[in-house]
Design a protein around this motif. Structure first.
Motif, PDB file in Angstrom:
ATOM      1  N   HIS A  24       0.763  -1.272   0.180  1.00 46.22           N
ATOM      2  CA  HIS A  24       0.001  -0.018  -0.101  1.00 46.22           C
ATOM      3  C   HIS A  24       0.879   1.331   0.009  1.00 46.22           C
ATOM      4  N   ARG A  59      -5.395   1.087  -4.781  1.00 45.27           N
ATOM      5  CA  ARG A  59      -6.112   0.854  -3.130  1.00 45.27           C
ATOM      6  C   ARG A  59      -5.324   1.807  -2.212  1.00 45.27           C
ATOM      7  N   THR A  63       0.185   4.369   3.096  1.00 44.60           N
ATOM      8  CA  THR A  63      -0.377   4.315   4.100  1.00 44.60           C
ATOM      9  C   THR A  63       0.749   4.396   5.446  1.00 44.60           C
ATOM     10  N   ILE A  65       4.342   5.149   7.218  1.00 46.57           N
ATOM     11  CA  ILE A  65       5.818   4.298   7.368  1.00 46.57           C
ATOM     12  C   ILE A  65       5.604   2.815   7.339  1.00 46.57           C
ATOM     13  N   ASP A  66       6.380   2.117   6.785  1.00 48.31           N
ATOM     14  CA  ASP A  66       6.248   0.652   6.605  1.00 48.31           C
ATOM     15  C   ASP A  66       6.702   0.137   8.001  1.00 48.31           C
ATOM     16  N   ARG A  67       5.779  -0.395   8.545  1.00 48.38           N
ATOM     17  CA  ARG A  67       5.762  -0.978  10.059  1.00 48.38           C
ATOM     18  C   ARG A  67       6.185  -2.475  10.046  1.00 48.38           C
ATOM     19  N   GLY A 109       1.825   8.524   8.079  1.00 50.11           N
ATOM     20  CA  GLY A 109       2.974   9.441   7.673  1.00 50.11           C
ATOM     21  C   GLY A 109       2.722   9.931   6.301  1.00 50.11           C
ATOM     22  N   HIS A 132      -1.614   6.221  14.433  1.00 50.19           N
ATOM     23  CA  HIS A 132      -0.584   5.955  15.361  1.00 50.19           C
ATOM     24  C   HIS A 132      -1.069   5.419  16.711  1.00 50.19           C
ATOM     25  N   TYR A 135      -1.597   1.817  18.099  1.00 52.98           N
ATOM     26  CA  TYR A 135      -0.462   0.755  18.232  1.00 52.98           C
ATOM     27  C   TYR A 135       0.533   1.419  19.382  1.00 52.98           C
ATOM     28  N   ARG A 250      -3.177  -5.857  13.142  1.00 52.42           N
ATOM     29  CA  ARG A 250      -3.327  -5.980  12.021  1.00 52.42           C
ATOM     30  C   ARG A 250      -4.148  -7.537  11.663  1.00 52.42           C
TER      31      ARG A 250
HETATM   32  C1  LIG Z   1      -5.854  -0.421   7.202  1.00 52.78           C
HETATM   33  C2  LIG Z   1      -5.062  -0.889   6.268  1.00 52.78           C
HETATM   34  C3  LIG Z   1      -4.159   0.667   5.693  1.00 52.78           C
HETATM   35  C4  LIG Z   1      -5.560  -1.469   4.785  1.00 52.78           C
HETATM   36  O1  LIG Z   1      -6.101  -2.661   5.045  1.00 52.78           O
HETATM   37  P1  LIG Z   1      -6.436  -3.531   3.814  1.00 52.78           P
HETATM   38  O2  LIG Z   1      -7.156  -4.782   4.453  1.00 52.78           O
HETATM   39  O3  LIG Z   1      -7.274  -2.797   2.958  1.00 52.78           O
HETATM   40  O4  LIG Z   1      -5.190  -4.042   3.055  1.00 52.78           O
HETATM   41  P2  LIG Z   1      -4.074  -5.003   3.856  1.00 52.78           P
HETATM   42  O5  LIG Z   1      -3.804  -4.852   5.330  1.00 52.78           O
HETATM   43  O6  LIG Z   1      -4.352  -6.577   3.574  1.00 52.78           O
HETATM   44  O7  LIG Z   1      -2.736  -4.445   3.344  1.00 52.78           O
HETATM   45  C5  LIG Z   1      -2.086  -5.059   1.987  1.00 52.78           C
HETATM   46  C6  LIG Z   1      -0.674  -5.195   2.287  1.00 52.78           C
HETATM   47  O8  LIG Z   1      -0.046  -4.065   2.375  1.00 52.78           O
HETATM   48  C7  LIG Z   1       0.787  -4.135   3.786  1.00 52.78           C
HETATM   49  N1  LIG Z   1       0.745  -2.827   4.330  1.00 52.78           N
HETATM   50  C8  LIG Z   1      -0.256  -1.905   4.280  1.00 52.78           C
HETATM   51  N2  LIG Z   1       0.328  -0.740   4.998  1.00 52.78           N
HETATM   52  C9  LIG Z   1       1.596  -1.053   5.482  1.00 52.78           C
HETATM   53  C10 LIG Z   1       2.568  -0.196   6.249  1.00 52.78           C
HETATM   54  N3  LIG Z   1       1.943   1.041   6.800  1.00 52.78           N
HETATM   55  N4  LIG Z   1       3.430  -1.160   6.593  1.00 52.78           N
HETATM   56  C11 LIG Z   1       3.664  -2.202   6.271  1.00 52.78           C
HETATM   57  N5  LIG Z   1       2.862  -2.942   5.489  1.00 52.78           N
HETATM   58  C12 LIG Z   1       1.764  -2.361   5.122  1.00 52.78           C
HETATM   59  C13 LIG Z   1      -0.233  -5.127   4.512  1.00 52.78           C
HETATM   60  O9  LIG Z   1       0.755  -5.922   5.549  1.00 52.78           O
HETATM   61  C14 LIG Z   1      -0.393  -6.119   3.347  1.00 52.78           C
HETATM   62  O10 LIG Z   1       0.521  -6.980   2.890  1.00 52.78           O
HETATM   63  P3  LIG Z   1       0.590  -8.498   3.072  1.00 52.78           P
HETATM   64  O11 LIG Z   1      -0.367  -8.792   1.878  1.00 52.78           O
HETATM   65  O12 LIG Z   1      -0.073  -8.982   4.421  1.00 52.78           O
HETATM   66  O13 LIG Z   1       1.850  -9.086   2.769  1.00 52.78           O
HETATM   67  C15 LIG Z   1      -3.678  -1.747   6.609  1.00 52.78           C
HETATM   68  O14 LIG Z   1      -3.025  -2.353   5.603  1.00 52.78           O
HETATM   69  C16 LIG Z   1      -3.119  -1.113   7.810  1.00 52.78           C
HETATM   70  O15 LIG Z   1      -3.546  -1.056   8.818  1.00 52.78           O
HETATM   71  N6  LIG Z   1      -1.861  -0.783   7.425  1.00 52.78           N
HETATM   72  C17 LIG Z   1      -1.165  -0.109   8.666  1.00 52.78           C
HETATM   73  C18 LIG Z   1      -1.384   1.463   8.512  1.00 52.78           C
HETATM   74  C19 LIG Z   1      -0.438   2.004   9.549  1.00 52.78           C
HETATM   75  O16 LIG Z   1      -0.466   1.814  10.795  1.00 52.78           O
HETATM   76  N7  LIG Z   1       0.548   2.565   9.078  1.00 52.78           N
HETATM   77  C20 LIG Z   1       1.750   3.379  10.104  1.00 52.78           C
HETATM   78  C21 LIG Z   1       1.195   4.804  10.236  1.00 52.78           C
HETATM   79  S1  LIG Z   1       2.089   5.629  11.474  1.00 52.78           S
HETATM   80  C22 LIG Z   1       3.238   6.536  10.575  1.00 52.78           C
HETATM   81  O17 LIG Z   1       3.109   6.554   9.320  1.00 52.78           O
HETATM   82  C23 LIG Z   1       4.306   7.141  11.289  1.00 52.78           C
HETATM   83  C24 LIG Z   1       5.023   8.146  10.947  1.00 52.78           C
HETATM   84  C25 LIG Z   1       5.747   9.298  11.567  1.00 52.78           C
HETATM   85  N8  LIG Z   1       6.726  10.057  11.045  1.00 52.78           N
HETATM   86  C26 LIG Z   1       6.450  10.140   9.509  1.00 52.78           C
HETATM   87  C27 LIG Z   1       6.720  11.238  11.714  1.00 52.78           C
HETATM   88  C28 LIG Z   1       7.957   9.242  11.124  1.00 52.78           C
END
Ligand SMILES: CC(C)(COP(=O)([O-])OP(=O)(O)OC[C@H]1O[C@@H](n2cnc3c(N)ncnc32)[C@H](O)[C@@H]1OP(=O)(O)O)[C@@H](O)C(=O)NCCC(=O)NCCSC(=O)/C=C/C[N+](C)(C)C
Length: 260
Positions: A24, A59, A63, A65-67, A109, A132, A135, A250
């Motif tokens: 994503h 899609r 999404t 940062i890659d977590r 992010g 954020h 978790y 997740r």
């Molecule tokens: C709800 C989400 C966004 C979407 O859910 P879904 O059911 O539509 O899709 P799915 O979860 O199956 O995602 C497809 C594959 O993509 C991978 N994925 C998606 N987002 C991430 C991510 N951020 N990190 C790693 N991998 C990700 C997911 O694992 C699936 O892979 P597989 O098919 O299982 O191998 C749902 O995807 C979700 O909750 N994603 C995480 C969102 C998240 O929490 N992001 C982190 C935000 S915090 C941030 O960005 C902090 C920034 C701070 N700063 C910039 C200051 C440093």
């Protein structure tokens, strides 16, 4: 390479595409480095006068940062040296106008790209949320950037209710986060239209105007950003506990399925 860059020298428009659709378009450290390098390159390239940033696939725009457990995380996530803090154009002193074409989910992010863009063009199916706190991490920088465009109450709801509070492109437009909503699949073309028009104006005047707008809010942003590392360190759970919660969440009932 997880970032695609395309230059259209005849129009002065560059396109930056986050190219990790299988994740994503989440940003890992490599992508973060590529983004910062791209913004700096555009800054010094006189043939680039406007930039569109988007995500590959249908899609997600990004999404955050890659977590993933298998991806390296920053050594000092709460310090101002965190390389993930320089993923936006303004952090790299780029004052050429940036138009975000949001073609799907945008969260966490991703607000660094949206919040540091002059225009945000969103597909009507796009959604916006900030996970954020789900978790155990303080959301600091993103709400600050969002608060520059949206009413504070709206920002607080998104930041604190990440699980349930996704907002639609239309709602994001009403709050001021988004500048234009398009039909499905049309965000990139609409963003390019916008970029081509602005790129046709004398670039020094455009850049001066972008700087003026940012100058108006710079003091408040810098003051709030200065507090962010302390707030993150004070309120966030230890990284290993965050990783556990992230993984558990997740595999749980999902995130942000109610769209306001
Ligand atoms: C709800 C989400 C966004 C979407 O859910 P879904 O059911 O539509 O899709 P799915 O979860 O199956 O995602 C497809 C594959 O993509 C991978 N994925 C998606 N987002 C991430 C991510 N951020 N990190 C790693 N991998 C990700 C997911 O694992 C699936 O892979 P597989 O098919 O299982 O191998 C749902 O995807 C979700 O909750 N994603 C995480 C969102 C998240 O929490 N992001 C982190 C935000 S915090 C941030 O960005 C902090 C920034 C701070 N700063 C910039 C200051 C440093």
């Amino acid at each position: 390479m997880s970032l695609l860059t395309e230059m259209h020298k005849e129009t002065g428009v560059a396109i930056v595409t986050l190219d990790r659709p299988d994740r994503h378009n989440a940003i890992d450290l490599e992508t973060a480095g590529e983004l910062a390098a791209a913004w700096r390159e555009f800054r010094f390239d006189d043939t680039v006068r406007a930039i569109v940033v988007t995500g590959a696939g249908t899609r997600a725009f990004c999404t955050g940062i890659d977590r993933s457990a298998d991806v390296p995380q920053p050594a000092s996530p709460y310090s101002i040296d965190d390389p993930l803090l320089t993923i936006g154009p303004k952090a790299n002193d780029l004052w050429k106008p940036v138009i975000a074409a949001v073609n799907g989910m945008a969260c966490g992010g991703a607000f660094y790209l949206i919040g540091e863009a002059e225009f945000v063009v969103a597909d009507e199916t796009a959604t916006f949320f900030d996970p954020h706190t789900t978790y155990g991490m303080v959301s600091a920088y993103e709400p600050i950037l969002m608060a520059q465009r949206m009413p504070i109450g709206e920002v607080a709801r998104m930041a604190l209710m990440g699980t349930a509070e996704r907002i639609s492109a239309r709602r994001a437009y009403e709050t001021g986060l988004v500048s234009q909503v398009t039909g499905p699949g049309q965000a990139l073309e609409a963003a390019l239209d916008c970029a081509r028009v602005i790129a046709s104006y004398p670039t020094e005047a455009v850049q001066g105007t972008v700087r003026a707008v940012w100058a108006a809010k710079e003091a408040a942003r810098a003051h709030a950003f200065a507090q962010a590392p302390h707030l993150l360190a004070l309120g966030s759970l230890p990284p290993e506990r965050q990783a556990e919660l992230f993984a558990a969440r997740r595999s749980g009932p999902g995130l942000g399925h109610r769209v306001r």
